[in-house]
Design an enzyme around this catalytic site. Sequence first.
Site, short mmCIF file in Angstrom:
data_model
loop_
_atom_site.label_atom_id
_atom_site.label_comp_id
_atom_site.label_asym_id
_atom_site.label_seq_id
_atom_site.Cartn_x
_atom_site.Cartn_y
_atom_site.Cartn_z
N GLU A 5 -18.12 -3.67 24.38
CA GLU A 5 -17.33 -4.89 24.48
C GLU A 5 -16.08 -4.86 23.60
O GLU A 5 -15.00 -5.29 24.02
CB GLU A 5 -18.19 -6.11 24.09
CG GLU A 5 -19.32 -6.41 25.05
CD GLU A 5 -20.60 -5.68 24.70
OE1 GLU A 5 -21.62 -5.92 25.37
OE2 GLU A 5 -20.59 -4.85 23.76
N HIS B 277 -3.81 3.14 -3.34
CA HIS B 277 -4.04 2.61 -1.99
C HIS B 277 -3.42 1.23 -1.78
O HIS B 277 -2.63 1.04 -0.86
CB HIS B 277 -5.54 2.54 -1.69
CG HIS B 277 -5.83 1.83 -0.41
ND1 HIS B 277 -5.78 2.46 0.82
CD2 HIS B 277 -6.16 0.53 -0.14
CE1 HIS B 277 -6.05 1.58 1.77
NE2 HIS B 277 -6.29 0.40 1.21
N HIS C 183 0.85 -1.20 0.00
CA HIS C 183 0.00 0.00 0.00
C HIS C 183 0.89 1.25 0.00
O HIS C 183 1.25 1.76 1.06
CB HIS C 183 -0.90 0.01 1.23
CG HIS C 183 -1.79 -1.19 1.35
ND1 HIS C 183 -1.32 -2.44 1.70
CD2 HIS C 183 -3.13 -1.33 1.15
CE1 HIS C 183 -2.33 -3.29 1.72
NE2 HIS C 183 -3.44 -2.65 1.39
N HIS D 26 -29.66 -14.52 24.01
CA HIS D 26 -28.67 -14.44 25.08
C HIS D 26 -28.09 -15.81 25.46
O HIS D 26 -27.26 -15.89 26.36
CB HIS D 26 -29.29 -13.80 26.33
CG HIS D 26 -29.41 -12.32 26.25
ND1 HIS D 26 -30.07 -11.68 25.21
CD2 HIS D 26 -28.94 -11.33 27.06
CE1 HIS D 26 -30.01 -10.37 25.40
NE2 HIS D 26 -29.33 -10.14 26.51
#
Length: 665
Positions: free
Chosen positions: A412, A261, A26, A474
């Site tokens: 999280e 890129h 890159h 859950h």
Amino acid sequence: MVSRRELANAIRALSMDAIQKANSGHPGAPMGMADIAEVLWRDFVRHNPQNPKWPNRDRVILSNGHASMLLYSVLHLTGYDLTIEDIKNFRQLGSKTPGHPEYGITPGVETTTGPLGQGLANAVGMALAEKIFAATFNKQDAKIIDHYTYVLVGDGCLMEGVSHEACSLAGTWKLGKLIALYDDNGITIDGPTDKWFTEDIKKRFESYGWHVICGVDGHNPEEIYKAIDLARKELDRPSLICFKTQIGFGSPNLAGSEKTHGAPLGEEEVEAAKKNLGWKYGPFEIPEHIYKAWDAREKGKKLEDNWNKEFEKYKNLYPEDAKEFLRRINRELPPNFTEVFEKYVEEFLQDKKDIATRKASGIILDKLAANLPELIGGSADLSGSNNTKHSRSIVYTKDSPKANYLHFGVREFAMAGIMNGLALYSGFIPYGGTFLVFSDYMRSAIRMASLMKLKVIYILTHDSIGVGEDGPTHQPIEQTSSLRLIPNLKVFRPCDIVECAAAYYHALCEHTGPMALILSRQGLKKQLNKKEQYEGAKKGGYILVRENGDYPKAILIATGSEVGICVEAAAILNKQGVPTRVVSMPCTELFDEQDSSYKDMVLDKRATLIVAVEAGSSNIWYKYIGDKGFVLGIDEFGKSAPGKVLFEHYGFVAENIVNKVKDRI
């Protein structure tokens, strides 16, 4: 006198040459950020190339890790142990210059980056570590921790959701010595970003509580210098500097285009770019006057020598603190830690109470905290449910940084990324809690911790259909098995407090990577009362209940909450004349590492039938049962009902296991 542009062009030239030789890489970002890197490293970064682990160095993280040749070029030019041959070996097998920066491979690389945004989260962890460490060890008359954390980010990093989570916390925590340098070139792989990335970055980061400097010309060294200098003076808020740059700067035909890129420019365009930049040297050729201007070894040695003098003063004034600082920064456990831990185990062996393993984990954490000040942890808004907050927890706040407990909020992914930064900093052993089902949010950061072999502990509770009425959203079914697929990660699903202690001992004293503790919501019957069974748990799998007979006809393998069910079933089968053994296997990875004689002893090949019992995906268990048995697992999503009802519904009861074994026998 060599110009700043010529020094920056050395980065551009090395990047173009290495990527062209590898025919992979890159070039756009290194070419676009070269001027920023030149000012940052030559004027501001405090580091010693001859000692990349100097404790008081500034941390520099390349969050947009695809720009690795920017970092490799700077490390080579400033004098790290990274030769021109290493640069030529970019992206080759066994080289010190892999495609994306890797911690432990290249000297000077602070963290493994590539998955965008995670380096930014790591940097938040490192800046937090600096603030806590400084509050813990610095004195009014002796300061030994005082440095900045710089992180280079691109558009992709700021689009990733983890950047929102982590930067929100950084602002709340007022990490004033964290400086993010944003390569605002408006280009990603798909082209100009004005069609998919249009938010007001300034307002966004100001809403987090950051200090934002906008509109800086990323190719003007004077503007770059002023912006970084201004950011360094703002110590109450983290800073974001928005640099306007051109991707592929210097390329006459491709600059400003997504075509720079992720692919080499091509030999003709490389030559044209060098001519356009006024770079007169051949491939991988850096003239001596440029090497001399970049070389940071002498300056770095002086910086560290001065720090060593300050530390000598500190040792004389505060010898015990100095000793503790060195122990922690060198990642050494307290000298008597093993003996102390063994005393805890003796207590657990004598205690007959039945408790959930999440509560067992909390009890162990409480004891560990008394002897392990480097233990730092928290939860993603589930402290009471995860039992992560112990009696010695001191909660971090922006005004009280001398702490060991972190409220991550419902974040999280950021929690896991920040934990990685804390572990990388040295001096901390981080742990973080959430429900097992939400480990999916953390997975990429768990994978990075495993790749780097970081000592971090994931406390993942509510581990099965035992969650009950919350239902299938859950109830983790596939999560435990999927975590077991990650190399270097130890996944430990204990059946009681003694197995839980074995897991913590292995995580802290033996394992060189991360550990996931898979813990129950519901109370479990205590199984172990002998020291040899604790030792067996440290091997990942062992014989918990022996058969009535010379050898087993049936072997029941189980983990966690299902161990107790299998013990009940084995008692019935042994009584009915079917010699049955129970093997508790809390950690399959650890069991697999044992020698073949031990494994053959535990899983006796004379058995007619081997049954694996776990309230989750069944696929992991077939390597143990072979063609001799079956798996009692769950390969569908759960249901909303009380946990006990669900265990009966799915057949996780002793009577069902007995009937199935007798049918097969």
